[in-house]
Design a protein around this motif. Sequence first.
Motif, mmCIF file in Angstrom:
data_model
loop_
_atom_site.group_PDB
_atom_site.id
_atom_site.type_symbol
_atom_site.label_atom_id
_atom_site.label_comp_id
_atom_site.label_asym_id
_atom_site.label_seq_id
_atom_site.Cartn_x
_atom_site.Cartn_y
_atom_site.Cartn_z
ATOM 1 N N LEU A 44 1.369 -3.255 4.161
ATOM 2 C CA LEU A 44 1.124 -4.307 3.183
ATOM 3 C C LEU A 44 -0.178 -5.021 3.523
ATOM 4 N N ILE A 45 -0.810 -5.579 2.510
ATOM 5 C CA ILE A 45 -1.970 -6.445 2.685
ATOM 6 C C ILE A 45 -1.580 -7.836 2.207
ATOM 7 N N ALA A 89 16.313 -15.030 -4.724
ATOM 8 C CA ALA A 89 14.935 -15.425 -5.024
ATOM 9 C C ALA A 89 13.914 -14.413 -4.526
ATOM 10 N N ALA A 90 14.359 -13.293 -3.982
ATOM 11 C CA ALA A 90 13.453 -12.252 -3.500
ATOM 12 C C ALA A 90 13.148 -11.265 -4.625
ATOM 13 N N VAL A 91 12.081 -10.512 -4.450
ATOM 14 C CA VAL A 91 11.672 -9.524 -5.442
ATOM 15 C C VAL A 91 11.464 -8.176 -4.773
ATOM 16 N N ASP A 92 11.699 -7.112 -5.534
ATOM 17 C CA ASP A 92 11.419 -5.761 -5.062
ATOM 18 C C ASP A 92 9.963 -5.422 -5.382
ATOM 19 N N LEU A 93 9.285 -4.848 -4.399
ATOM 20 C CA LEU A 93 7.872 -4.498 -4.543
ATOM 21 C C LEU A 93 7.694 -3.004 -4.321
ATOM 22 N N PRO A 94 7.507 -2.227 -5.389
ATOM 23 C CA PRO A 94 7.146 -0.814 -5.207
ATOM 24 C C PRO A 94 5.714 -0.700 -4.697
ATOM 25 N N ALA A 95 5.323 0.486 -4.320
ATOM 26 C CA ALA A 95 3.945 0.734 -3.909
ATOM 27 C C ALA A 95 2.985 0.330 -5.020
ATOM 28 N N ASP A 96 1.835 -0.209 -4.634
ATOM 29 C CA ASP A 96 0.725 -0.588 -5.507
ATOM 30 C C ASP A 96 0.931 -1.904 -6.223
ATOM 31 N N ASP A 122 0.839 -1.198 0.000
ATOM 32 C CA ASP A 122 0.000 0.000 0.000
ATOM 33 C C ASP A 122 0.871 1.244 0.000
ATOM 34 N N THR A 123 1.636 1.444 1.066
ATOM 35 C CA THR A 123 2.540 2.591 1.153
ATOM 36 C C THR A 123 3.945 2.093 1.439
ATOM 37 N N GLY A 124 4.935 2.891 1.023
ATOM 38 C CA GLY A 124 6.322 2.476 1.184
ATOM 39 C C GLY A 124 6.735 1.539 0.063
ATOM 40 N N ALA A 125 7.715 0.710 0.349
ATOM 41 C CA ALA A 125 8.222 -0.284 -0.597
ATOM 42 C C ALA A 125 8.807 -1.423 0.219
#
Length: 379
Positions: free
Chosen positions: A279-280, A249-256, A227-230
Motif C-alpha cells: 500500500l501507499i 466503518a471499515a471499507v474493502d479496498l481491491p487493488a488499484d 498496489d498489490t493484494g487487497a
Amino acid sequence: MSTTEKHPRELLCSAAPGTDRTSRASGRGAPRPSVLTPRDVPLGGPRAMTVRRTLPQRARSLIGPWCFVDHFGPDDVAATGGMAVPRHPHTGLATVTLLFEGQIDHIDSTGFANTVRPGEVNLMIAGRGVSHSEFSTASTTVLHGVQLWYALPDAERSGPPASQHHVAPLVDVGGAAVRTYLGQLAEGPASPVVTRTPALAAEILLPAGAHLELALDPTFEHGLLVDTGAARAGAGAGAGGGAGAGGDAAVDLPADHLAHVEVGADALSIDAGPEPTRLILLGGPPFAEEIVMWWNFVGRSHEEIAAFRAQWQREIGGEDDDAAPEAAGPAASPSDIHRFGPFPERTPAPLPAPTLPNARITARRRPRRPADPHEGDPR
C-alpha cells in the motif's frame, strides 16, 4: 510524468467545504473512509503505457496537497515500450516518483540527473517552472510504480525549482515493513527530504492476512492506495481509537483503489487479504487554496495557465495557436525569460503543449462527505 492526453481537461480543485484541521479531532469518531475507483488513462502512442488514475476525479480532486495519483504496472516493457516521456514542463507543483520494479532515468532543467530505483524517491519541486524528461532504462524489462503530484501553496509556488533523491530505509512499524519517503509516519524515521509544504508519502508492506494499527496525524487528510493484494481499512478518532478494520466503518479496498480518510482520524487499522499486500499512504493538511490544473501546470486562474502554456511554446520554438491573455502573478514576470530552464543538448525533442480548451472552467464544489462511501469517477 507528463499528462499526455490529447485534450486534457482544465480542473478547478479545492478542499471539500467544511473540511479543516480540527473538524473531527475532538474524539467524536472518524467517518467511514470513502473509496475512489481508478480509471485507465493511455499515455499516447500505439505501444504506450496505460496508467490507473485515482486522483483527480469528480468525486474528489485533492487529498491534503496531493492532486494527482497515477499507478502503473507491472508492465512488460517489451510490449508497452516502457516509460518514454521527453522533456516537458511543470509549474506550481512537486512530482514524486516511487518504483516497485524497474528503473527510470530522470533529467531536469536544474542540472539534476539520476536513475530512480525501487525503494528510492525522486522529488522534483517545480516552483515557478521546471522541465524534465523520464525514460525507463535499457535494462528494465518490467516497470511498476506510482507517480504523484502535490500542489504548492501560494507562498511557495513562485520559488526556485529543485530536485532531491532519497533512499528510504525499510523499517518495522507494528509488524509491517515501512518505507517513509516524505514526512514522518507513526514511530518510523522522518524523511530528510524537504517538501516546502507538509506532505506524507510512505510504502507499507504487509504479509498475507496480517493486521496493522498505525497512528496518524489527526490534522492531516490521508489517502491509502492498494498496489498489490487487497485490504480492509478503517479509521479511528479520539482517545482509545475508533472503528478498526473489522468494524462496520471499515471499507474493502481491491487493488488499484484509493481510500480517503478525513481529518480527525488518529489511527488507521489495516487487514491484509489472503495475499501479501503493498500500500501507499499519502497525507497532508487540507489544502486551503483553490487551484486550476491543466496538462502539467498548476496555477490559480485560466489566464495563468494560458500564460504558462504560451511561454513553454515560445521556449521550445513551438507554434502557438492559442492567444495568451495578460496574466497576474507569477506567470507575468517579464524578467523570467527562461521559466522552464536550459536542457542538455542531443536529447529527444520536447513535448509541445496541447491546445487549450475553448470553455473557461467553472467552480465545482464537492459535498463534505459523499452519500455513498464508494465514490466512483463518472467521467
